[in-house]
Design a protein around this motif. Structure first.
Motif, PDB file in Angstrom:
ATOM      1  N   UNK A 182      46.788  65.816  42.030  1.00 47.58           N
ATOM      2  CA  UNK A 182      46.462  66.127  40.736  1.00 47.58           C
ATOM      3  C   UNK A 182      45.125  66.026  40.191  1.00 47.58           C
ATOM      4  N   UNK A 183      44.689  66.717  39.381  1.00 43.03           N
ATOM      5  CA  UNK A 183      43.331  66.585  38.662  1.00 43.03           C
ATOM      6  C   UNK A 183      43.618  66.170  37.087  1.00 43.03           C
ATOM      7  N   UNK A 184      43.478  65.035  36.700  1.00 41.28           N
ATOM      8  CA  UNK A 184      43.729  64.712  35.447  1.00 41.28           C
ATOM      9  C   UNK A 184      42.290  64.716  34.522  1.00 41.28           C
ATOM     10  N   UNK A 185      42.196  65.594  33.742  1.00 41.17           N
ATOM     11  CA  UNK A 185      40.983  65.775  33.071  1.00 41.17           C
ATOM     12  C   UNK A 185      41.242  65.329  31.407  1.00 41.17           C
ATOM     13  N   UNK A 186      40.598  64.331  31.059  1.00 42.56           N
ATOM     14  CA  UNK A 186      41.110  63.711  29.665  1.00 42.56           C
ATOM     15  C   UNK A 186      40.413  64.726  28.755  1.00 42.56           C
TER      16      UNK A 186
ATOM     17  N   UNK B 266      35.885  60.080  21.761  1.00 40.74           N
ATOM     18  CA  UNK B 266      37.247  59.847  20.991  1.00 40.74           C
ATOM     19  C   UNK B 266      37.462  58.371  21.363  1.00 40.74           C
ATOM     20  N   UNK B 267      37.991  57.744  20.147  1.00 42.92           N
ATOM     21  CA  UNK B 267      38.092  56.068  20.177  1.00 42.92           C
ATOM     22  C   UNK B 267      38.810  55.672  21.695  1.00 42.92           C
ATOM     23  N   UNK B 268      38.344  54.541  22.002  1.00 45.52           N
ATOM     24  CA  UNK B 268      38.904  54.081  23.485  1.00 45.52           C
ATOM     25  C   UNK B 268      40.384  53.851  23.183  1.00 45.52           C
ATOM     26  N   UNK B 269      41.059  53.338  22.111  1.00 49.16           N
ATOM     27  CA  UNK B 269      42.469  53.103  22.023  1.00 49.16           C
ATOM     28  C   UNK B 269      43.280  54.495  22.383  1.00 49.16           C
ATOM     29  N   UNK B 270      42.747  55.705  21.692  1.00 48.01           N
ATOM     30  CA  UNK B 270      43.433  56.736  21.875  1.00 48.01           C
ATOM     31  C   UNK B 270      43.423  57.221  23.289  1.00 48.01           C
ATOM     32  N   UNK B 271      42.376  57.305  23.890  1.00 42.12           N
ATOM     33  CA  UNK B 271      42.108  57.999  25.188  1.00 42.12           C
ATOM     34  C   UNK B 271      42.774  57.123  26.204  1.00 42.12           C
TER      35      UNK B 271
ATOM     36  N   UNK C  51      37.041  56.882  33.405  1.00 45.67           N
ATOM     37  CA  UNK C  51      36.846  56.360  32.268  1.00 45.67           C
ATOM     38  C   UNK C  51      35.403  56.496  31.739  1.00 45.67           C
ATOM     39  N   UNK C  52      35.018  56.457  30.650  1.00 40.29           N
ATOM     40  CA  UNK C  52      33.802  56.812  29.892  1.00 40.29           C
ATOM     41  C   UNK C  52      32.842  55.906  29.275  1.00 40.29           C
ATOM     42  N   UNK C  53      33.763  54.382  29.190  1.00 33.72           N
ATOM     43  CA  UNK C  53      33.102  53.313  28.539  1.00 33.72           C
ATOM     44  C   UNK C  53      33.575  52.002  29.232  1.00 33.72           C
ATOM     45  N   UNK C  54      33.025  51.015  29.134  1.00 31.26           N
ATOM     46  CA  UNK C  54      33.345  49.781  29.970  1.00 31.26           C
ATOM     47  C   UNK C  54      34.579  49.412  29.469  1.00 31.26           C
TER      48      UNK C  54
ATOM     49  N   UNK D 281      37.887  48.943  32.184  1.00 30.55           N
ATOM     50  CA  UNK D 281      38.547  47.644  32.228  1.00 30.55           C
ATOM     51  C   UNK D 281      40.033  47.922  32.150  1.00 30.55           C
ATOM     52  N   UNK D 282      40.406  48.655  31.191  1.00 25.71           N
ATOM     53  CA  UNK D 282      41.665  49.149  30.786  1.00 25.71           C
ATOM     54  C   UNK D 282      42.429  49.772  32.177  1.00 25.71           C
ATOM     55  N   UNK D 283      41.572  50.667  32.652  1.00 28.88           N
ATOM     56  CA  UNK D 283      41.905  51.428  33.910  1.00 28.88           C
ATOM     57  C   UNK D 283      42.348  50.517  34.990  1.00 28.88           C
TER      58      UNK D 283
END
Ligand code: AP5
Length: 218
Positions: A27-31, A59-64, A87-90, A94-96
């Motif tokens: 499966x491809x997951x494109x945010x 888009x803010x980290x917490x939403x994504x 991911x797109x930010x550090x 880290x969350x991932x």
């Protein structure tokens, strides 16, 4: 296969993700796709995300992060997944890492696609997409066999709002500032593979298969 694609806008992440997902049956997951669908449906997430996307900002980290966490709960992720644009930010990386650890999983590879800004602006100005099934085309480099309609589902193709040149330049700057540090982050963890995204589509796909056929260094 658990892989993440990183790279500037228009470098070809979505094109390669679509094809690789078909080749490998994962499966491809494109945010970006999930967010555009939320905007289209006017969900609370879509309403909050829209202004950031229109401006070419992240888009803010917490939403994504919350959105991805929900998506990963679906059964279709059990055989693996291909993360396109996350991911797109550090903070997202880290969350991932935490999310995957809780699942007893880890990324196999992070693929960094690279291309010059001129190539990118040219690609995005000619990009057209299907609003119904999400298939992506290019007027010159990857045209639809059905003209201005989607060859897969027949819907009229459209241009994305954020593909105007000024917004593209803003997205490129945001990439350099907020996402490019991920290359060092994943290189240090032995996960990074770089691929020249400016080559023709089939050549990039072949190179990707080559990279993914090599087991990652432990
Ligand atoms: P998103 O949809 O992910 O956009 P992007 O990363 O800017 O990437 P693009 O979809 O523009 O490009 P692509 O690399 O997939 O290129 P494509 O294959 O289409 O995100 C949109 C927005 O959502 C963001 O700006 C942000 O606001 C938000 N967002 C998403 N994820 C987020 C996150 N994790 N955190 C925070 N915010 C997030 O190719 C481009 C064109 O070139 C196509 O026409 C294609 O046919 C053509 N093409 C592709 N490859 C080639 C080739 N090799 N040769 C010739 N033409 C080619």
């Amino acid at each position: 296969m658990r892989v993440a694609f990183v790279g500037p806008p228009g470098v070809g992440k979505g094109t390669q993700a679509q094809r690789l997902a078909e080749r490998r049956g994962v499966v491809k997951i494109s945010t970006g796709d999930v967010l555009r669908e939320a905007v289209r449906q006017g969900t609370p997430l879509g309403v909050r995300a829209k202004s950031f996307m229109d401006a070419g900002s992240l888009v803010p980290n917490e939403l994504v992060i919350g959105m991805l966490e929900e998506r990963l709960k679906a059964d279709d992720t059990r055989q693996g997944y291909l993360l396109d644009g996350f991911p797109r930010t550090i903070a997202q990386a880290e969350a991932l890492g935490t999310m995957l650890e809780a699942r007893g999983e880890a990324l196999d590879r992070v693929i960094a696609f690279e291309a010059d800004p001129e190539v990118i602006v040219d690609r995005l100005s000619g990009r057209r997409g299907c609003p119904r099934c999400g298939k992506v085309y290019h007027l010159r480099f990857d045209p639809s066999n059905a003209g201005t309609r989607c060859e897969a589902c027949g819907a009229e193709l459209v241009q994305r709002d954020d593909d105007r040149e000024a917004t593209v330049r803003r997205r490129l700057a945001v990439y350099q500032e907020e996402t490019a540090p991920l290359l060092t982050y994943y290189r240090k963890r032995g996960l990074l593979a770089r691929i020249d995204g400016s080559a023709p589509i089939d050549d990039v796909a072949a190179r990707l298969d080559e990279v993914l056929s090599v087991p990652r260094p432990v």
